[in-house]
Design a protein around this motif. Sequence first.
Motif, PDB file in Angstrom:
ATOM      1  N   GLY A   1       0.825  -1.206   0.000  1.00 44.05           N
ATOM      2  CA  GLY A   1       0.000   0.000   0.000  1.00 44.05           C
ATOM      3  C   GLY A   1       0.859   1.255   0.000  1.00 44.05           C
ATOM      4  N   VAL A   2       0.457   2.228  -0.809  1.00 41.46           N
ATOM      5  CA  VAL A   2       1.175   3.518  -0.870  1.00 41.46           C
ATOM      6  C   VAL A   2       0.132   4.623  -0.989  1.00 41.46           C
ATOM      7  CG1 VAL A   2       3.215   2.560  -2.029  1.00 41.46           C
ATOM      8  CG2 VAL A   2       1.332   3.457  -3.402  1.00 41.46           C
ATOM      9  N   GLN A   3       0.566   5.876  -0.792  1.00 42.14           N
ATOM     10  CA  GLN A   3      -0.333   6.988  -1.097  1.00 42.14           C
ATOM     11  C   GLN A   3      -0.136   7.356  -2.564  1.00 42.14           C
ATOM     12  OE1 GLN A   3       0.117  10.858   0.854  1.00 42.14           O
ATOM     13  NE2 GLN A   3      -2.054  11.293   0.557  1.00 42.14           N
ATOM     14  N   LEU A   4      -1.263   7.457  -3.264  1.00 41.83           N
ATOM     15  CA  LEU A   4      -1.258   7.738  -4.697  1.00 41.83           C
ATOM     16  C   LEU A   4      -0.427   8.975  -5.046  1.00 41.83           C
ATOM     17  CD1 LEU A   4      -2.497   7.368  -7.599  1.00 41.83           C
ATOM     18  CD2 LEU A   4      -4.398   8.781  -6.806  1.00 41.83           C
ATOM     19  N   GLY A   5       0.470   8.818  -6.001  1.00 46.50           N
ATOM     20  CA  GLY A   5       1.212   9.967  -6.525  1.00 46.50           C
ATOM     21  C   GLY A   5       2.404  10.387  -5.701  1.00 46.50           C
ATOM     22  N   THR A   6       2.727   9.611  -4.672  1.00 44.89           N
ATOM     23  CA  THR A   6       3.872   9.984  -3.835  1.00 44.89           C
ATOM     24  C   THR A   6       5.153   9.301  -4.321  1.00 44.89           C
ATOM     25  OG1 THR A   6       3.473   8.140  -2.331  1.00 44.89           O
ATOM     26  CG2 THR A   6       2.418  10.238  -1.784  1.00 44.89           C
ATOM     27  N   THR A   7       6.249   9.707  -3.726  1.00 46.55           N
ATOM     28  CA  THR A   7       7.518   9.063  -4.049  1.00 46.55           C
ATOM     29  C   THR A   7       7.531   7.602  -3.561  1.00 46.55           C
ATOM     30  OG1 THR A   7       8.312  10.261  -2.105  1.00 46.55           O
ATOM     31  CG2 THR A   7       8.999  11.082  -4.247  1.00 46.55           C
ATOM     32  N   GLY A   8       6.706   7.285  -2.568  1.00 45.58           N
ATOM     33  CA  GLY A   8       6.560   5.888  -2.131  1.00 45.58           C
ATOM     34  C   GLY A   8       5.909   5.062  -3.234  1.00 45.58           C
ATOM     35  N   ASP A   9       4.904   5.643  -3.874  1.00 45.79           N
ATOM     36  CA  ASP A   9       4.237   5.026  -5.030  1.00 45.79           C
ATOM     37  C   ASP A   9       5.284   4.810  -6.131  1.00 45.79           C
ATOM     38  OD1 ASP A   9       2.619   4.376  -7.193  1.00 45.79           O
ATOM     39  OD2 ASP A   9       1.328   6.144  -7.050  1.00 45.79           O
ATOM     40  N   GLN A  10       6.036   5.854  -6.393  1.00 48.57           N
ATOM     41  CA  GLN A  10       7.064   5.795  -7.441  1.00 48.57           C
ATOM     42  C   GLN A  10       8.102   4.706  -7.135  1.00 48.57           C
ATOM     43  OE1 GLN A  10       9.305   9.432  -7.719  1.00 48.57           O
ATOM     44  NE2 GLN A  10      10.604   8.671  -9.343  1.00 48.57           N
ATOM     45  N   TYR A  11       8.577   4.674  -5.894  1.00 49.89           N
ATOM     46  CA  TYR A  11       9.595   3.694  -5.517  1.00 49.89           C
ATOM     47  C   TYR A  11       9.077   2.274  -5.757  1.00 49.89           C
ATOM     48  CZ  TYR A  11      12.669   0.700  -2.857  1.00 49.89           C
ATOM     49  OH  TYR A  11      13.508  -0.326  -2.509  1.00 49.89           O
ATOM     50  N   CYS A  12       7.896   1.989  -5.257  1.00 50.69           N
ATOM     51  CA  CYS A  12       7.369   0.622  -5.364  1.00 50.69           C
ATOM     52  C   CYS A  12       7.067   0.255  -6.811  1.00 50.69           C
ATOM     53  CB  CYS A  12       6.112   0.462  -4.509  1.00 50.69           C
ATOM     54  SG  CYS A  12       6.481   0.586  -2.758  1.00 50.69           S
ATOM     55  N   THR A  13       6.488   1.214  -7.550  1.00 45.73           N
ATOM     56  CA  THR A  13       6.133   0.957  -8.945  1.00 45.73           C
ATOM     57  C   THR A  13       7.384   0.666  -9.784  1.00 45.73           C
ATOM     58  OG1 THR A  13       4.259   2.443  -8.671  1.00 45.73           O
ATOM     59  CG2 THR A  13       4.888   1.928 -10.923  1.00 45.73           C
ATOM     60  N   GLU A  14       8.453   1.412  -9.507  1.00 45.16           N
ATOM     61  CA  GLU A  14       9.639   1.291 -10.358  1.00 45.16           C
ATOM     62  C   GLU A  14      10.678   0.291  -9.862  1.00 45.16           C
ATOM     63  OE1 GLU A  14      11.110   5.267 -10.876  1.00 45.16           O
ATOM     64  OE2 GLU A  14       9.340   5.881 -12.027  1.00 45.16           O
ATOM     65  N   ASN A  15      10.693   0.007  -8.573  1.00 42.92           N
ATOM     66  CA  ASN A  15      11.812  -0.785  -8.041  1.00 42.92           C
ATOM     67  C   ASN A  15      11.463  -2.148  -7.471  1.00 42.92           C
ATOM     68  OD1 ASN A  15      13.973   1.294  -8.304  1.00 42.92           O
ATOM     69  ND2 ASN A  15      12.570   2.390  -6.978  1.00 42.92           N
ATOM     70  N   VAL A  16      10.191  -2.407  -7.183  1.00 40.72           N
ATOM     71  CA  VAL A  16       9.892  -3.676  -6.521  1.00 40.72           C
ATOM     72  C   VAL A  16       9.335  -4.676  -7.536  1.00 40.72           C
ATOM     73  CG1 VAL A  16       8.732  -4.798  -4.617  1.00 40.72           C
ATOM     74  CG2 VAL A  16       9.415  -2.402  -4.386  1.00 40.72           C
ATOM     75  N   GLU A  17      10.111  -5.714  -7.778  1.00 43.72           N
ATOM     76  CA  GLU A  17       9.767  -6.775  -8.733  1.00 43.72           C
ATOM     77  C   GLU A  17       8.414  -7.395  -8.422  1.00 43.72           C
ATOM     78  OE1 GLU A  17      12.627  -7.393 -11.533  1.00 43.72           O
ATOM     79  OE2 GLU A  17      11.314  -9.119 -11.171  1.00 43.72           O
ATOM     80  N   GLY A  18       7.546  -7.409  -9.400  1.00 44.48           N
ATOM     81  CA  GLY A  18       6.293  -8.162  -9.285  1.00 44.48           C
ATOM     82  C   GLY A  18       5.365  -7.707  -8.173  1.00 44.48           C
ATOM     83  N   ALA A  19       5.538  -6.479  -7.701  1.00 42.82           N
ATOM     84  CA  ALA A  19       4.682  -6.021  -6.601  1.00 42.82           C
ATOM     85  C   ALA A  19       3.288  -5.662  -7.112  1.00 42.82           C
ATOM     86  CB  ALA A  19       5.297  -4.792  -5.938  1.00 42.82           C
ATOM     87  N   ASP A  20       2.303  -5.905  -6.273  1.00 41.71           N
ATOM     88  CA  ASP A  20       0.947  -5.430  -6.546  1.00 41.71           C
ATOM     89  C   ASP A  20       0.799  -4.147  -5.727  1.00 41.71           C
ATOM     90  OD1 ASP A  20      -1.727  -4.944  -6.745  1.00 41.71           O
ATOM     91  OD2 ASP A  20      -2.371  -6.749  -5.670  1.00 41.71           O
ATOM     92  N   VAL A  21       0.976  -3.001  -6.400  1.00 37.78           N
ATOM     93  CA  VAL A  21       0.983  -1.723  -5.671  1.00 37.78           C
ATOM     94  C   VAL A  21      -0.449  -1.189  -5.565  1.00 37.78           C
ATOM     95  CG1 VAL A  21       1.936   0.617  -5.581  1.00 37.78           C
ATOM     96  CG2 VAL A  21       3.313  -1.252  -6.541  1.00 37.78           C
ATOM     97  N   GLN A  22      -0.917  -1.067  -4.350  1.00 35.32           N
ATOM     98  CA  GLN A  22      -2.275  -0.557  -4.098  1.00 35.32           C
ATOM     99  C   GLN A  22      -2.172   0.921  -3.750  1.00 35.32           C
ATOM    100  OE1 GLN A  22      -5.278  -2.373  -4.153  1.00 35.32           O
ATOM    101  NE2 GLN A  22      -4.044  -3.979  -5.109  1.00 35.32           N
ATOM    102  N   ARG A  23      -2.742   1.762  -4.601  1.00 38.73           N
ATOM    103  CA  ARG A  23      -2.592   3.214  -4.427  1.00 38.73           C
ATOM    104  C   ARG A  23      -3.819   3.799  -3.738  1.00 38.73           C
ATOM    105  NH1 ARG A  23      -0.753   1.401  -9.284  1.00 38.73           N
ATOM    106  NH2 ARG A  23       1.508   1.589  -9.481  1.00 38.73           N
TER     107      ARG A  23
END
Length: 290
Positions: free
Chosen positions: A180-202
């Motif tokens: 889970g991340v807050q939509l549009g944050t750098t946490g969202d960016q980090y998980c979207t771009e760096n975590v293999e196969g993650a299901d990122v919930q925004r």
Amino acid sequence: MKKTIKAAAALLLSGLLAFSFAGCQQQETGAGDSTQSSVAESGAASEETSQDASEAADTEESSIDRIKAAGKIIMSTNAEFEPFEYMDGTDIVGIDVDISKKIAEKLGVELQINNTSFDALTAELASGKCDFVAAGMSKDPTREESVDFSDPYFSATQSIIVLKDSDIKSSEDLAGKTIGVQLGTTGDQYCTENVEGADVQRMNKAVDAVSDLIAGRLDAVVVDNFPAKKLVANNSDKIMMLDEALTGEEYCIAVPKGDTELLDLINETLQEMEESGELDEIVGNYMSEE
Ligand code: ARG
């Protein structure tokens, strides 16, 4: 985040692709926060203000003259980020609010605070709905395409929050997990771009991600370290924060592109607050309330 910010920008300009991407996120995260206005200290919110701001952006008028004539400066934020900005009853309070009050004070005007969803902030600024954004916003090259940033006033990192009995012990264990991340944050960016196969919930709010983590719907939450500390402190029997720092970030205040006059005044205010020790004092006040 890069993607979502780009999506927002592209959406404004033309992009059909961007439309479908943003549309997806809306579905994933539920309806966006409705924009609410609130006024710090005294005075009433007025719809004319946003018009004033955008009209002035089209002219050569000095932003400071316009703000002084209006008698108020409008700061936009997302009050879901304790200790930087959060709701205390019906008031928006926090480190960024105190800094913004100093900026207003320096200009001799009232501070008006507009509370909206985080991913809408840079677009609000670009469209003239506010004069500046103070939202624990990290300086980022994609954002810098549409706004100008002040000198940094705070260093931060992304942190991982997990359930106390989680088998996630470091960022390497995030691969393939539901995060889970807050939509549009750098946490969202980090998980979207760096975590293999993650299901990122925004989500629109980090606190909602924490509720989902506790309810077992997420494996981890990635959020800025100081808000993470606050979120964990409120649920310390169930969740914990890992020590690892995922990123190196700097919080800066954003102004409309090219508004060097306001930017200089903000930098001056920040420098004065740093030199006098006031900034440390404010941070200390909000961090010691745990
Ligand atoms: N520092 C992070 C970023 O810039 C998160 C900021 C979230 N701020 C907020 N007020 N919700 O993306």
